[in-house]
Structure formats: structure tokens, C-alpha cells
Design an enzyme around this catalytic site. Structure first.
Site, PDB file in Angstrom:
ATOM      1  N   SER A 264       0.831  -1.197   0.559  1.00 35.41           N
ATOM      2  CA  SER A 264       0.473  -0.038   0.079  1.00 35.41           C
ATOM      3  C   SER A 264       0.522   1.091  -0.296  1.00 35.41           C
ATOM      4  O   SER A 264       0.856   1.972  -0.711  1.00 35.41           O
ATOM      5  CB  SER A 264      -0.832   0.299   1.229  1.00 35.41           C
TER       6      SER A 264
ATOM      7  N   ARG B  16      22.871 -14.241   3.391  1.00 35.24           N
ATOM      8  CA  ARG B  16      21.591 -12.639   3.743  1.00 35.24           C
ATOM      9  C   ARG B  16      23.284 -12.215   2.334  1.00 35.24           C
ATOM     10  O   ARG B  16      22.846 -11.443   1.274  1.00 35.24           O
ATOM     11  CB  ARG B  16      22.182 -12.270   4.982  1.00 35.24           C
TER      12      ARG B  16
ATOM     13  N   MET C 265      10.014  -6.999   3.907  1.00 40.21           N
ATOM     14  CA  MET C 265      10.916  -7.459   5.589  1.00 40.21           C
ATOM     15  C   MET C 265      11.975  -8.668   5.571  1.00 40.21           C
ATOM     16  O   MET C 265      12.043  -9.710   6.446  1.00 40.21           O
ATOM     17  CB  MET C 265       9.072  -8.935   5.039  1.00 40.21           C
TER      18      MET C 265
ATOM     19  N   ASN D 256      13.368   4.423   4.283  1.00 40.01           N
ATOM     20  CA  ASN D 256      12.515   3.234   4.779  1.00 40.01           C
ATOM     21  C   ASN D 256      11.510   4.002   5.708  1.00 40.01           C
ATOM     22  O   ASN D 256      11.946   5.293   5.986  1.00 40.01           O
ATOM     23  CB  ASN D 256      12.855   2.424   5.665  1.00 40.01           C
TER      24      ASN D 256
ATOM     25  N   HIS E 255       8.671   3.345   9.242  1.00 40.54           N
ATOM     26  CA  HIS E 255       8.756   2.864  10.027  1.00 40.54           C
ATOM     27  C   HIS E 255       7.445   3.056  11.007  1.00 40.54           C
ATOM     28  O   HIS E 255       7.072   3.826  10.682  1.00 40.54           O
ATOM     29  CB  HIS E 255      10.163   2.521  11.072  1.00 40.54           C
TER      30      HIS E 255
ATOM     31  N   ASP F  74      16.141   0.246  11.800  1.00 39.32           N
ATOM     32  CA  ASP F  74      15.762   1.695  12.119  1.00 39.32           C
ATOM     33  C   ASP F  74      16.617   2.631  13.048  1.00 39.32           C
ATOM     34  O   ASP F  74      15.620   3.455  13.776  1.00 39.32           O
ATOM     35  CB  ASP F  74      14.592   1.342  12.691  1.00 39.32           C
TER      36      ASP F  74
HETATM   37  C1  GRF Z   1       3.678  -0.834   6.928  1.00 33.11           C
HETATM   38  O1  GRF Z   1       3.165  -0.510   8.214  1.00 33.11           O
HETATM   39  C2  GRF Z   1       5.210  -0.231   6.741  1.00 33.11           C
HETATM   40  O2  GRF Z   1       5.887   0.827   7.977  1.00 33.11           O
HETATM   41  C3  GRF Z   1       5.691  -1.227   7.311  1.00 33.11           C
HETATM   42  O3  GRF Z   1       5.777  -2.128   7.102  1.00 33.11           O
HETATM   43  C4  GRF Z   1       4.203  -2.164   6.265  1.00 33.11           C
HETATM   44  C5  GRF Z   1       4.101  -2.088   4.842  1.00 33.11           C
HETATM   45  O4  GRF Z   1       2.844  -1.799   4.751  1.00 33.11           O
HETATM   46  N1  GRF Z   1       7.724  -1.083   7.255  1.00 33.11           N
HETATM   47  P1  GRF Z   1       2.386  -2.048   2.849  1.00 33.11           P
HETATM   48  O5  GRF Z   1       2.796  -3.024   1.858  1.00 33.11           O
HETATM   49  O6  GRF Z   1       2.995  -0.568   2.242  1.00 33.11           O
HETATM   50  O7  GRF Z   1       1.169  -1.979   2.802  1.00 33.11           O
END
Ligand code: GRF
Length: 208
Positions: A13, A65, A90, A107, A109, A145
Site C-alpha cells: 500500500s 544474506r 521484510m 525506509n 517505520h 531502524d
Molecule cells: C508498513 O506498515 C510499513 O511501515 C512497514 O511495513 C508495512 C508495509 O505495508 N515497514 P504495505 O506493504 O506498504 O501495505
């Protein structure tokens, strides 16, 4: 025009908010590629729906990694991207990747850093009982972060909030401050000075 790559693992999103900002003309940059480490990520469909090239680099295909990151770097460098935008990606990135794109990884968060880093930031804040939480955009350094903060949005935790309602309100703010942060970056208005990001003034008469 500056070129960015967006790295995702899931729904995308935030990616959608960036695509929408580009299409509406709010953001003047090119999304050169959307890369996912999971082929089922819905964000890939979002990218394809808008004619944006996609790539899948599966972390499970690599022994370490670093090997995974070398493959990512190859994909990114072949497209000469100026900035790597993490949007729900992730995977923890090692110094190999972070050094390669020094100060060129952004990024978002879902908490007010430096509080509640790592996964499930919304839930950590909710469970802790904070009165205010929010979201943070930042440049990525070698910690989790911990990099220099660009923008933050603050939200109150309401008496009848659940983790879900709170997370939904935070997400809405993410969709606002990520495009805004990218706009500042694309206009060359973010200068990193040690831990701090200085926001330089916009052109006179633009309302910034
Ligand atoms: C978001 O809450 C972002 O802050 C976190 O992962 C989520 C990703 O959501 N790092 P989306 O895939 O962008 O909907």
C-alpha cells in the site's frame, strides 16, 4: 529525472501511495523497478497494473544474506537507481548492502523512532500503553531502524483503539509522509549532517 527502486515483501500500500503521487504529478521521479523477495506479494500486481517493471529475488534461493544482497545489488545497479525505497521489505539488510548504497536507502517505520524499532512497531507501542505514536521516514544505516530521521507523523492513541484501528490510522499517515519525504529528496532538499537530516528551503513561490 531521478530513478528509484521500491523493495517490497507484501501488500504494497505504501508502494501504491508512491505510484499515485508520481501519476498525479506530486512526485517527479521514475520508479524504475519494483523488487520483491516474495513472488506472491500483491505489490507486484500493483506495479504491473501501472506498467512498472518488476523483479523477484527470492531470499530462499541463496545460501547467505550476503549472496541474496549481491543479487539484489546486481538487479538494482543494472537499472542505475539513485535511491532504494524500502516499503514493507521484510528482510534485514547487512552492512554489505547498506554500504553499497550509503545514504541512498530510505525506509518507513510504523512507530515514532527511536521508540519501538524492529517488527510490529504499532503493536509494540500499543502494548506499551503510549498516548502518542505514529510513523517515521528515515535514511537507512547499519542498525535496525536507527538511521537519520526525515519526517514523522504523530497520532494519539484513542481510548477505544485496538491494534488494528491504530495500525490503520498509522498506515494512512505513512501514505502521506512517504511521498512527501521522497518529494523532498527528489528536489535535492535533504542534507544529512551526522545524525540529522536538514530540510533545505524550497524554491520561492512554490509554497514549500
Ligand atoms: C508498513 O506498515 C510499513 O511501515 C512497514 O511495513 C508495512 C508495509 O505495508 N515497514 P504495505 O506493504 O506498504 O501495505
Amino acid at each position: 529525472m531521478k530513478r528509484v527502486a521500491v523493495l517490497i515483501s507484501g501488500g504494497g500500500s505504501n508502494l501504491q501511495s508512491i505510484i499515485d503521487a508520481v501519476e498525479s504529478g506530486y512526485l517527479d521521479l521514475e520508479i524504475s523497478v519494483v523488487i520483491s523477495n516474495k513472488e506472491e506479494a500483491f505489490g507486484l500486481t500493483r506495479a504491473r497494473n501501472h506498467g512498472i517493471p518488476t523483479a523477484v529475488v527470492r531470499h530462499g534461493d541463496f545460501d547467505s544474506r550476503e549472496e541474496f544482497e549481491r543479487a539484489l545489488i546486481q538487479t538494482l545497479d543494472s537499472r542505475s537507481v539513485d535511491l532504494v525505497v524500502l516499503a514493507g521489505f521484510m528482510r534485514v539488510l547487512t552492512p554489505l548492502f547498506v554500504r553499497h548504497y550509503h545514504h541512498r536507502i530510505m525506509n518507513i517505520h510504523p512507530a515514532l523512532l527511536p521508540s519501538f524499532p524492529g517488527i510490529h512497531g504499532q503493536e509494540q507501542a500499543f502494548d506499551y500503553g503510549v498516548r502518542f505514536t505514529g510513523c517515521t521516514t528515515h535514511f537507512v544505516d547499519e542498525g535496525t531502524d536507527t538511521g537519520p530521521i526525515i519526517l514523522q507523523a504523530v497520532l494519539p492513541v484513542l481510548p477505544d483503539d485496538t491494534v488494528q484501528t491504530l495500525a490503520a490510522r498509522i498506515l494512512k499517515e505513512e501514505h502521506r509522509i512517504y511521498p512527501e519525504s521522497l518529494r523532498l529528496w527528489s528536489e535535492g532538499r535533504l542534507r544529512i549532517e551526522g545524525r540529522k537530516v536538514v530540510i533545505l528551503p524550497g524554491k520561492p513561490g512554490t509554497g514549500d
